[in-house]
Design a protein around this motif. Structure first.
Motif, PDB file in Angstrom:
ATOM      1  N   THR A  43      60.548  40.902  79.802  1.00 22.08           N
ATOM      2  CA  THR A  43      59.766  41.921  80.491  1.00 22.08           C
ATOM      3  C   THR A  43      58.466  41.297  80.973  1.00 22.08           C
ATOM      4  O   THR A  43      57.696  40.757  80.171  1.00 22.08           O
ATOM      5  N   LEU A  44      58.240  41.333  82.287  1.00 25.57           N
ATOM      6  CA  LEU A  44      57.057  40.731  82.886  1.00 25.57           C
ATOM      7  C   LEU A  44      56.243  41.785  83.623  1.00 25.57           C
ATOM      8  O   LEU A  44      56.747  42.869  83.940  1.00 25.57           O
ATOM      9  N   VAL A  45      55.002  41.455  83.896  1.00 19.48           N
ATOM     10  CA  VAL A  45      54.135  42.349  84.669  1.00 19.48           C
ATOM     11  C   VAL A  45      54.121  41.890  86.124  1.00 19.48           C
ATOM     12  O   VAL A  45      53.896  40.710  86.408  1.00 19.48           O
ATOM     13  N   PHE A  46      54.396  42.822  87.018  1.00 21.62           N
ATOM     14  CA  PHE A  46      54.345  42.556  88.455  1.00 21.62           C
ATOM     15  C   PHE A  46      52.885  42.397  88.873  1.00 21.62           C
ATOM     16  O   PHE A  46      52.078  43.304  88.694  1.00 21.62           O
ATOM     17  N   ARG A  47      52.546  41.224  89.417  1.00 25.03           N
ATOM     18  CA  ARG A  47      51.169  40.935  89.828  1.00 25.03           C
ATOM     19  C   ARG A  47      50.958  41.133  91.321  1.00 25.03           C
ATOM     20  O   ARG A  47      50.018  40.608  91.902  1.00 25.03           O
ATOM     21  N   GLY A  48      51.836  41.913  91.935  1.00 24.57           N
ATOM     22  CA  GLY A  48      51.728  42.168  93.366  1.00 24.57           C
ATOM     23  C   GLY A  48      52.505  41.140  94.155  1.00 24.57           C
ATOM     24  O   GLY A  48      53.133  40.231  93.612  1.00 24.57           O
ATOM     25  N   PHE A  49      52.488  41.275  95.473  1.00 24.21           N
ATOM     26  CA  PHE A  49      53.075  40.262  96.328  1.00 24.21           C
ATOM     27  C   PHE A  49      52.061  39.138  96.490  1.00 24.21           C
ATOM     28  O   PHE A  49      50.868  39.387  96.640  1.00 24.21           O
ATOM     29  N   TYR A  50      52.547  37.908  96.427  1.00 28.66           N
ATOM     30  CA  TYR A  50      51.640  36.764  96.517  1.00 28.66           C
ATOM     31  C   TYR A  50      50.800  36.863  97.789  1.00 28.66           C
ATOM     32  O   TYR A  50      51.305  37.192  98.861  1.00 28.66           O
ATOM     33  N   ALA A  51      49.519  36.584  97.648  1.00 25.46           N
ATOM     34  CA  ALA A  51      48.517  36.681  98.734  1.00 25.46           C
ATOM     35  C   ALA A  51      48.011  38.106  98.911  1.00 25.46           C
ATOM     36  O   ALA A  51      47.154  38.358  99.749  1.00 25.46           O
ATOM     37  N   GLU A  52      48.544  39.059  98.129  1.00 27.96           N
ATOM     38  CA  GLU A  52      48.098  40.443  98.218  1.00 27.96           C
ATOM     39  C   GLU A  52      47.654  40.930  96.834  1.00 27.96           C
ATOM     40  O   GLU A  52      48.001  42.022  96.403  1.00 27.96           O
ATOM     41  N   LEU A  53      46.884  40.118  96.145  1.00 32.20           N
ATOM     42  CA  LEU A  53      46.470  40.435  94.787  1.00 32.20           C
ATOM     43  C   LEU A  53      45.726  41.760  94.747  1.00 32.20           C
ATOM     44  O   LEU A  53      44.768  41.961  95.499  1.00 32.20           O
ATOM     45  N   PRO A  54      46.162  42.710  93.894  1.00 29.65           N
ATOM     46  CA  PRO A  54      45.473  44.006  93.816  1.00 29.65           C
ATOM     47  C   PRO A  54      44.011  43.849  93.433  1.00 29.65           C
ATOM     48  O   PRO A  54      43.645  42.966  92.643  1.00 29.65           O
ATOM     49  N   VAL A  55      43.161  44.695  93.981  1.00 32.49           N
ATOM     50  CA  VAL A  55      41.726  44.654  93.677  1.00 32.49           C
ATOM     51  C   VAL A  55      41.496  45.086  92.233  1.00 32.49           C
ATOM     52  O   VAL A  55      42.070  46.063  91.760  1.00 32.49           O
ATOM     53  N   ASN A  56      40.682  44.329  91.526  1.00 29.54           N
ATOM     54  CA  ASN A  56      40.346  44.630  90.138  1.00 29.54           C
ATOM     55  C   ASN A  56      38.827  44.579  90.017  1.00 29.54           C
ATOM     56  O   ASN A  56      38.219  43.522  90.171  1.00 29.54           O
ATOM     57  N   LYS A  57      38.219  45.718  89.754  1.00 31.84           N
ATOM     58  CA  LYS A  57      36.759  45.785  89.725  1.00 31.84           C
ATOM     59  C   LYS A  57      36.150  44.930  88.616  1.00 31.84           C
ATOM     60  O   LYS A  57      34.958  44.613  88.651  1.00 31.84           O
TER      61      LYS A  57
END
Length: 274
Positions: A43-57
């Motif tokens: 079980t892994l965590v989806f880190r978004g599509f590469y080059a589209e890293l979700p914003v993390n405040k």
């Protein structure tokens, strides 16, 4: 340049509804000296599509802005068994492009709000590559990986994908992890029996947002990507099932789909019975 895929927007919108965007990741380990190749599921965590890293405040390091790809990203410790299951190769080389052990499948389950027993399932099959930490060296194989990545990136409004800052993206992925997870990358060897000792790496405390240059952790930390070649979407609520395969791919030929469905860009979309 990366092409726009007909399935990406729907997958992304469904994953965004998950409180924790996890997926099952399946590999088949290479057989060892007369042994049997064994399947492994994690079980892994989806880190978004590469080059589209979700914003993390909470992340003081931002990724690249205005780029897109179809590559599914996750992070890993290069000392872990999954790295060996994927062929133990960092990056894309002429040999890894034909290495059977880098084939993998990701499976997302999105439960219905009304009934968690039914919902939507996405299965993404493709080749998986663990990216090298430093993509700016003159090493021939690393440059091969960089070229492969650039060809799969696109930039909003056009522009040159070679402007992508790979070092910045690597650091941003590390910063997007929780302090506790960052700290795990400088712990003793994952999977080693504790009776053998800590190998000189005593378990450490979390790595704070102001400590993102921690060298031991960064030396073990890697970003990995899955390049989709077959995508399957099952909607148990609507009782529909759709398959996308790359035109001219082995999946298209093996499943005898050449004369069915419709072609959208480089993908063939076929409705099948659930």
């Amino acid at each position: 340049m990366a092409s726009i895929t007909p399935w990406k927007q729907a997958l992304n919108s469904h994953v965004q509804t998950l409180a924790c965007p996890t997926f099952a990741f399946a590999t088949v380990a290479a057989s060892q000296a007369g042994g049997i190749a064994a399947p492994h599921v994690r079980t892994l965590v989806f880190r978004g599509f590469y080059a589209e890293l979700p914003v993390n405040k909470y992340n003081p390091v931002s990724g690249n802005i205005g780029f897109k790809s179809d590559l599914i990203a996750f992070t890993t410790d290069k000392r872990m068994e999954k790295f060996r299951d994927l062929g133990g190769i960092e990056g894309v080389t002429s040999s890894s492009l034909s290495t059977a052990t880098n084939n993998a499948e990701a499976c997302f389950w999105i439960p219905s709000d009304q009934n968690p027993m039914i919902g939507k399932q996405w299965r993404i099959r493709g080749r998986c590559f663990v990216l090298p930490r430093d993509l700016e060296t003159e090493d021939r194989e690393i440059q091969e990986t960089k070229k492969w990545l650039v060809e799969r990136l696109s930039k909003d409004g056009g522009g040159n994908s070679s402007e992508f800052d790979f070092a910045k993206e690597y650091k941003a992925h590390f910063g997007n992890l929780s302090p506790v997870l960052r700290g795990s990358f400088r712990n003793p060897l994952p999977g080693a029996p504790k009776e053998l000792g800590d190998g000189g790496l005593t378990p450490k405390c979390p790595i704070g947002d102001d400590q993102l240059d921690e060298e031991v952790a960064l030396s073990h930390f890697r970003v990995a990507v899955i390049e989709p070649t077959r995508v399957e979407y099952l909607d148990l609520e609507g009782r529909t099932k759709t398959i996308w395969v790359l035109v001219g791919s082995n999946s298209e030929k093996d499943e005898q789909l050449e004369n069915f469905g419709k072609v959208d860009g480089t993908w063939r979309e076929v409705e099948v019975w659930p």
